[in-house]
Design a protein around this motif. Structure first.
Motif, PDB file in Angstrom:
ATOM      1  N   ASP B  54      -6.919  20.991  14.609  1.00 38.28           N
ATOM      2  CA  ASP B  54      -8.198  21.570  14.456  1.00 38.28           C
ATOM      3  C   ASP B  54      -8.398  23.114  14.824  1.00 38.28           C
ATOM      4  OD1 ASP B  54     -10.807  22.129  15.318  1.00 38.28           O
ATOM      5  OD2 ASP B  54     -11.057  21.108  17.299  1.00 38.28           O
ATOM      6  N   GLU B  56     -10.597  25.024  15.780  1.00 38.17           N
ATOM      7  CA  GLU B  56     -11.222  25.332  16.935  1.00 38.17           C
ATOM      8  C   GLU B  56     -10.339  25.712  18.125  1.00 38.17           C
ATOM      9  OE1 GLU B  56     -14.201  26.153  16.288  1.00 38.17           O
ATOM     10  OE2 GLU B  56     -15.454  24.832  15.673  1.00 38.17           O
ATOM     11  N   VAL B  57      -9.278  25.267  17.875  1.00 36.77           N
ATOM     12  CA  VAL B  57      -8.398  25.509  19.080  1.00 36.77           C
ATOM     13  C   VAL B  57      -7.903  27.206  19.246  1.00 36.77           C
ATOM     14  CG1 VAL B  57      -5.942  25.219  19.997  1.00 36.77           C
ATOM     15  CG2 VAL B  57      -7.405  23.151  19.377  1.00 36.77           C
ATOM     16  N   ARG B  59      -9.541  29.487  17.526  1.00 33.24           N
ATOM     17  CA  ARG B  59     -10.476  30.224  17.906  1.00 33.24           C
ATOM     18  C   ARG B  59     -11.032  30.246  19.122  1.00 33.24           C
ATOM     19  NH1 ARG B  59     -15.164  29.454  20.482  1.00 33.24           N
ATOM     20  NH2 ARG B  59     -16.457  30.891  19.872  1.00 33.24           N
ATOM     21  N   ASP B  60     -10.784  29.238  19.762  1.00 33.24           N
ATOM     22  CA  ASP B  60     -11.086  29.058  21.385  1.00 33.24           C
ATOM     23  C   ASP B  60      -9.962  30.301  21.898  1.00 33.24           C
ATOM     24  OD1 ASP B  60     -13.214  27.524  21.179  1.00 33.24           O
ATOM     25  OD2 ASP B  60     -12.079  25.800  22.205  1.00 33.24           O
ATOM     26  N   LEU B  61      -8.638  30.223  21.807  1.00 31.11           N
ATOM     27  CA  LEU B  61      -7.855  31.046  22.288  1.00 31.11           C
ATOM     28  C   LEU B  61      -7.969  32.182  22.107  1.00 31.11           C
ATOM     29  CD1 LEU B  61      -4.986  31.483  23.533  1.00 31.11           C
ATOM     30  CD2 LEU B  61      -4.116  31.160  21.111  1.00 31.11           C
ATOM     31  N   TRP B  63     -11.134  33.586  21.586  1.00 26.92           N
ATOM     32  CA  TRP B  63     -12.505  33.924  22.261  1.00 26.92           C
ATOM     33  C   TRP B  63     -11.906  34.326  23.825  1.00 26.92           C
ATOM     34  CZ3 TRP B  63     -14.165  31.268  26.413  1.00 26.92           C
ATOM     35  CH2 TRP B  63     -15.540  31.608  26.830  1.00 26.92           C
TER      36      TRP B  63
ATOM     37  N   GLU C  73     -15.938  25.720  29.647  1.00 27.28           N
ATOM     38  CA  GLU C  73     -16.800  27.133  29.345  1.00 27.28           C
ATOM     39  C   GLU C  73     -17.731  26.905  28.012  1.00 27.28           C
ATOM     40  OE1 GLU C  73     -15.955  30.731  30.519  1.00 27.28           O
ATOM     41  OE2 GLU C  73     -13.734  30.598  30.431  1.00 27.28           O
ATOM     42  N   ASN C  75     -18.610  28.475  25.732  1.00 31.77           N
ATOM     43  CA  ASN C  75     -18.323  28.802  24.602  1.00 31.77           C
ATOM     44  C   ASN C  75     -16.956  28.228  23.838  1.00 31.77           C
ATOM     45  OD1 ASN C  75     -20.098  31.270  23.903  1.00 31.77           O
ATOM     46  ND2 ASN C  75     -19.330  32.083  25.919  1.00 31.77           N
ATOM     47  N   TYR C  76     -16.443  27.259  24.544  1.00 37.28           N
ATOM     48  CA  TYR C  76     -15.190  26.597  24.038  1.00 37.28           C
ATOM     49  C   TYR C  76     -16.036  25.539  22.823  1.00 37.28           C
ATOM     50  CZ  TYR C  76     -12.347  27.589  28.184  1.00 37.28           C
ATOM     51  OH  TYR C  76     -11.250  28.067  28.939  1.00 37.28           O
ATOM     52  N   ARG C  77     -15.243  25.580  21.622  1.00 36.79           N
ATOM     53  CA  ARG C  77     -15.806  24.816  20.367  1.00 36.79           C
ATOM     54  C   ARG C  77     -15.013  23.437  20.388  1.00 36.79           C
ATOM     55  NH1 ARG C  77     -17.176  29.269  16.052  1.00 36.79           N
ATOM     56  NH2 ARG C  77     -18.195  30.550  17.245  1.00 36.79           N
ATOM     57  N   HIS C  78     -13.771  23.569  20.603  1.00 36.10           N
ATOM     58  CA  HIS C  78     -12.847  22.432  20.441  1.00 36.10           C
ATOM     59  C   HIS C  78     -13.332  21.366  21.238  1.00 36.10           C
ATOM     60  CE1 HIS C  78      -9.296  20.257  19.765  1.00 36.10           C
ATOM     61  NE2 HIS C  78      -8.849  20.192  21.011  1.00 36.10           N
ATOM     62  N   ARG C  79     -13.689  20.097  20.645  1.00 33.98           N
ATOM     63  CA  ARG C  79     -14.405  19.055  21.220  1.00 33.98           C
ATOM     64  C   ARG C  79     -13.713  18.179  22.201  1.00 33.98           C
ATOM     65  NH1 ARG C  79     -19.304  17.605  18.716  1.00 33.98           N
ATOM     66  NH2 ARG C  79     -20.080  19.873  17.781  1.00 33.98           N
ATOM     67  N   GLU C  80     -12.277  18.477  22.593  1.00 29.26           N
ATOM     68  CA  GLU C  80     -11.804  17.418  23.170  1.00 29.26           C
ATOM     69  C   GLU C  80     -11.639  17.734  24.881  1.00 29.26           C
ATOM     70  OE1 GLU C  80      -7.727  16.513  21.807  1.00 29.26           O
ATOM     71  OE2 GLU C  80      -8.192  16.634  19.749  1.00 29.26           O
ATOM     72  N   SER C  83      -9.627  22.939  25.859  1.00 29.19           N
ATOM     73  CA  SER C  83      -9.447  24.153  25.165  1.00 29.19           C
ATOM     74  C   SER C  83      -8.644  25.092  26.431  1.00 29.19           C
ATOM     75  CB  SER C  83     -10.617  24.835  24.918  1.00 29.19           C
ATOM     76  OG  SER C  83     -11.068  24.468  23.672  1.00 29.19           O
TER      77      SER C  83
END
Lengths: 132, 132, 132
Positions: B54, B56-57, B59-61, B63, C73, C75-80, C83
């Motif tokens: 994913d 987003e992982v 991306r979250d890192l 951010w 948080e 702002n995290y986007r990863h859904r699990e 993050s």
């Protein structure tokens, strides 16, 4: 081949460039191709690689680490007053593996090798192993 | 065997999956059991391993790293405006040692190998050494 | 020689001392001089070295990591919902290279080897390679 570098630090927090020591050992080994493993024997100082041209880079790193992980916090429970030093040490890590190529370290133009002292002044020991 | 991977980044901050490059070198080496040492030759980009399934992982890192270590802070003294990039690089580290087993990298199902760019866009170089 | 350590964690966040397992493997190998590479096969647990004498050090490390990188948080986007676990894993790193000298690990008096679980409880696997 194992060697132990001895480094004396002079302040509570300090970045000490140990690159010359490491290069001396690489040259003395005579090895042309291989690796150098470095390992700090402590839980309150770390090893890291960063710019050694402008000393403000190491200063900014120390400042920022102190802002992220302040010396004193109400929630620390370890009684020695150096919980911050332990955290900073895990964040940067106690070991490095460097590469030897054509008899010299593979390092970028701006890369210097630092011992990051987080709870000095102390006498520190770094194990160094050179192998092909 | 030393090889240099060349990676072009396209933004100031970016996580680039370099796993395919590393796997290609492992296969080309023909080695069944051994280690791969990776070393970034820079002080403003790092190497790290994290989930590449994913996006987003990553991306979250990025951010969160930016929230911990913001681009601009009044207290930075290094004049190039990239003190944050240097700090992030020391936090993730410039090197990785991966294991080769039965001719392939030992990586978990979700582990991808990333170059973490903190001050791009730039042309980056990563040294790679495969040995038994 | 590759071996896989299996470690069962029992909480979401936990520091587990795996030093005895690693020492057992070093002794069983009979090797006097060499290196041990450790590699976690996961993206939400890390390996680190820190003090194992006073358990408050590991507790302070976990507390501070959670303060720097909170579980939830906006702002995290990863859904699990993990993050934070991914970020903490990259900050400490998934691998360690330890040195063997005279048949034993080179570790300082206070250095313990920990698996840092950031998203348990889970069954974790750590690859271990011993070589001269």
């Amino acid at each position: 081949m194992i060697r132990f570098l001895e480094i004396r630090t002079t302040r509570r927090e300090e970045m000490i460039d140990i690159g010359a020591h490491v290069r001396d050992e690489v040259r003395a080994s005579g090895l042309l191709e291989g690796v150098v493993h470095l390992w700090s024997l402590h839980t309150t100082c770390a090893l890291t690689v960063n710019e050694n041209a402008d000393p403000e880079v190491a200063r900014d790193l120390m400042w920022k680490m102190g802002e992220l992980v302040p010396h004193n916090e109400v929630n620390y429970r370890h009684r020695e007053g150096n919980s911050d030093s332990h955290v900073k040490t895990s964040l940067l890590g106690p070991g490095l593996t460097l590469l030897i190529h054509r008899g010299d370290l593979i390092l970028g133009n701006w890369q210097g090798i630092f011992l990051a002292e987080w709870d000095g002044p102390r006498a520190r020991k770094v194990a160094l192993r050179i192998s092909s």
